[in-house]
Design a protein around this motif. Structure first.
Motif, short mmCIF file in Angstrom:
data_model
loop_
_atom_site.label_atom_id
_atom_site.label_comp_id
_atom_site.label_asym_id
_atom_site.label_seq_id
_atom_site.Cartn_x
_atom_site.Cartn_y
_atom_site.Cartn_z
N ARG A 113 16.71 13.57 -0.54
CA ARG A 113 17.66 12.46 -0.40
C ARG A 113 16.96 11.12 -0.60
NH1 ARG A 113 22.46 10.74 2.23
NH2 ARG A 113 22.98 12.87 2.88
N PHE A 114 15.91 10.87 0.18
CA PHE A 114 15.25 9.58 0.13
C PHE A 114 14.44 9.39 -1.16
CE2 PHE A 114 15.70 10.14 4.85
CZ PHE A 114 16.70 9.18 4.99
N ARG A 115 13.90 10.47 -1.69
CA ARG A 115 13.22 10.36 -2.97
C ARG A 115 14.20 9.92 -4.07
NH1 ARG A 115 8.65 12.55 -6.09
NH2 ARG A 115 9.28 12.30 -8.28
N GLY A 116 15.42 10.45 -3.99
CA GLY A 116 16.43 10.06 -4.97
C GLY A 116 16.68 8.57 -4.96
N TYR A 117 16.71 7.99 -3.76
CA TYR A 117 16.88 6.54 -3.66
C TYR A 117 15.72 5.81 -4.31
CZ TYR A 117 20.26 7.80 0.01
OH TYR A 117 21.30 8.35 0.72
N PHE A 118 14.50 6.27 -4.03
CA PHE A 118 13.33 5.59 -4.59
C PHE A 118 13.20 5.80 -6.10
CE2 PHE A 118 11.73 5.82 -0.09
CZ PHE A 118 11.63 4.45 0.08
N GLU A 119 13.65 6.93 -6.59
CA GLU A 119 13.62 7.16 -8.05
C GLU A 119 14.49 6.13 -8.76
OE1 GLU A 119 14.80 11.22 -8.44
OE2 GLU A 119 12.74 11.98 -8.40
N GLU A 120 15.65 5.84 -8.17
CA GLU A 120 16.51 4.81 -8.75
C GLU A 120 15.85 3.44 -8.68
OE1 GLU A 120 20.92 5.04 -8.15
OE2 GLU A 120 20.31 6.32 -6.47
N ILE A 121 15.17 3.17 -7.58
CA ILE A 121 14.53 1.87 -7.41
C ILE A 121 13.42 1.65 -8.43
CG2 ILE A 121 13.08 0.50 -5.85
CD1 ILE A 121 14.73 1.73 -3.53
N VAL A 122 12.55 2.65 -8.62
CA VAL A 122 11.41 2.46 -9.52
C VAL A 122 11.83 2.39 -10.98
CG1 VAL A 122 9.76 3.50 -7.93
CG2 VAL A 122 10.89 4.93 -9.64
N GLU A 123 13.06 2.77 -11.28
CA GLU A 123 13.56 2.57 -12.64
C GLU A 123 13.77 1.09 -12.93
OE1 GLU A 123 17.05 4.82 -13.37
OE2 GLU A 123 16.06 6.77 -13.21
N LEU A 124 13.96 0.31 -11.87
CA LEU A 124 14.22 -1.12 -12.02
C LEU A 124 13.09 -2.00 -11.53
CD1 LEU A 124 17.96 -1.29 -10.85
CD2 LEU A 124 17.07 -1.00 -13.17
N TYR A 125 12.36 -1.52 -10.51
CA TYR A 125 11.29 -2.33 -9.92
C TYR A 125 9.99 -1.55 -9.85
CZ TYR A 125 15.37 -4.96 -8.29
OH TYR A 125 16.55 -5.65 -8.22
N GLU A 126 8.95 -2.16 -10.35
CA GLU A 126 7.63 -1.53 -10.29
C GLU A 126 6.98 -1.88 -8.95
OE1 GLU A 126 3.38 -1.50 -12.73
OE2 GLU A 126 5.16 -2.45 -13.58
N PRO A 127 6.53 -0.88 -8.17
CA PRO A 127 5.91 -1.19 -6.87
C PRO A 127 4.61 -1.95 -7.05
CG PRO A 127 5.62 1.13 -7.42
CD PRO A 127 6.57 0.57 -8.44
N ARG A 128 4.25 -2.71 -6.04
CA ARG A 128 3.03 -3.51 -6.10
C ARG A 128 1.79 -2.65 -6.12
NH1 ARG A 128 3.38 -8.31 -1.77
NH2 ARG A 128 1.50 -8.91 -2.91
N GLU A 129 1.86 -1.47 -5.50
CA GLU A 129 0.75 -0.53 -5.46
C GLU A 129 1.26 0.84 -5.89
OE1 GLU A 129 -2.36 -1.20 -4.81
OE2 GLU A 129 -2.09 -3.29 -4.17
N PRO A 130 0.40 1.68 -6.49
CA PRO A 130 0.82 3.03 -6.85
C PRO A 130 1.22 3.81 -5.61
CG PRO A 130 -1.26 2.47 -7.93
CD PRO A 130 -0.99 1.40 -6.91
N VAL A 131 2.28 4.55 -5.69
CA VAL A 131 2.77 5.28 -4.52
C VAL A 131 3.40 6.59 -4.95
CG1 VAL A 131 5.01 4.11 -4.56
CG2 VAL A 131 4.17 5.06 -2.42
N ASP A 132 3.15 7.64 -4.16
CA ASP A 132 3.76 8.94 -4.40
C ASP A 132 5.17 8.92 -3.81
OD1 ASP A 132 4.47 11.80 -3.35
OD2 ASP A 132 2.92 12.15 -4.87
N LEU A 133 6.17 9.22 -4.60
CA LEU A 133 7.55 9.10 -4.13
C LEU A 133 7.91 10.12 -3.05
CD1 LEU A 133 9.60 8.19 -7.34
CD2 LEU A 133 8.53 6.69 -5.64
N ASP A 134 7.31 11.31 -3.13
CA ASP A 134 7.56 12.29 -2.06
C ASP A 134 7.02 11.78 -0.73
OD1 ASP A 134 8.95 14.17 -3.50
OD2 ASP A 134 7.22 15.45 -3.91
N GLU A 135 5.81 11.22 -0.76
CA GLU A 135 5.22 10.71 0.47
C GLU A 135 5.98 9.49 0.99
OE1 GLU A 135 1.13 9.99 -0.42
OE2 GLU A 135 0.63 12.13 -0.58
N LEU A 136 6.47 8.68 0.07
CA LEU A 136 7.26 7.51 0.46
C LEU A 136 8.58 7.96 1.09
CD1 LEU A 136 7.30 4.43 0.45
CD2 LEU A 136 8.34 4.51 -1.82
N ALA A 137 9.18 8.98 0.50
CA ALA A 137 10.43 9.53 1.06
C ALA A 137 10.18 10.13 2.44
CB ALA A 137 11.00 10.57 0.12
N ASP A 138 9.08 10.88 2.58
CA ASP A 138 8.75 11.49 3.87
C ASP A 138 8.48 10.44 4.94
OD1 ASP A 138 9.00 14.01 2.81
OD2 ASP A 138 6.85 14.35 2.56
#
Length: 217
Positions: free
Chosen positions: A138-163
């Motif tokens: 669920r939360f990874r899906g939200y972040f996948e949409e976000i990174v399509e539009l905004y590049e994070p300031r630091e590299p980040v694993d989306l699974d870990e960010l969702a967790d």
């Protein structure tokens, strides 16, 4: 609701409160029978054993969590088409919901049953695992949409960010109970919201018009 459904719901309500208060192992069938005012045969009519009770508790708990997340984050998405804005608003709405609980969050059944995992059969253990993966998706899906539009300031694993969202929620419950500070959980959630905001603030926009609505919330 029919009488049998009412009795089953009452057993689950009493069992959930007991499990969150003192753990599943310390919750006996005898006390549930006494608390609900049913007979032993009445209990076993609804639940074959404690594992079946645990399964029913988990399934109901997860259904309720899913409904709450659907309502909150669905509402946020109705208010803005920007996925980052929607997530930030959803986290804010969730923190406000948790802040409205006068005695704080009662606890998480998934976390409670993870602690006593060896007490349950493989079906219960698998439900727990699937619950964690469901929240991750669920939360990874939200972040996948976000990174399509905004590049994070630091590299980040989306699974870990969702967790991280689940981790803050579960950890916040523990801290609020340990400190006897009900407001600790919503405060931690708002801090997570700030982290997400900072992670993408200043990151390069992947579309020209994204900056026009960025970080209004």
């Amino acid at each position: 609701m029919r009488k049998g459904e009412e009795t089953r719901a009452k057993i689950l309500d009493v069992a959930e409160a007991a499990v969150l208060a003192k753990g599943f192992g310390a919750t006996s069938i005898e006390e549930l029978i006494a608390e609900t005012g049913i007979t032993k045969s009445g209990f076993f009519y609804h639940f074959r054993d404690k594992n079946e009770l645990a399964k029913a508790l988990l399934e109901r708990y997860l259904e309720n969590d899913t409904r709450i997340y659907d309502e909150i984050f669905g509402r946020a998405r109705e208010l803005t088409d920007d996925p980052l804005q929607a997530l930030l608003l959803g986290l804010k709405l969730l923190s406000e919901l948790l802040a409205d609980l006068p005695n704080g969050h009662p606890g998480c059944l998934v976390a409670s049953m993870c602690v006593y995992e060896r007490s349950f059969n493989r079906d219960i253990q698998q439900i727990n695992r699937e619950a964690a993966l469901m929240w991750r998706r669920r939360f990874r899906g939200y972040f996948e949409e976000i990174v399509e539009l905004y590049e994070p300031r630091e590299p980040v694993d989306l699974d870990e960010l969702a967790d991280m969202i689940s981790t803050v929620l579960e950890g916040g419950i523990v801290m609020s109970k340990a400190l006897k500070e009900p407001k600790s959980l919503p405060a931690q959630l708002l801090l997570l919201r700030t982290f997400v905001k900072l992670l993408f603030r200043g990151g390069r926009s992947r579309r020209v018009d994204a900056s026009a609505s960025q970080f209004d919330i």
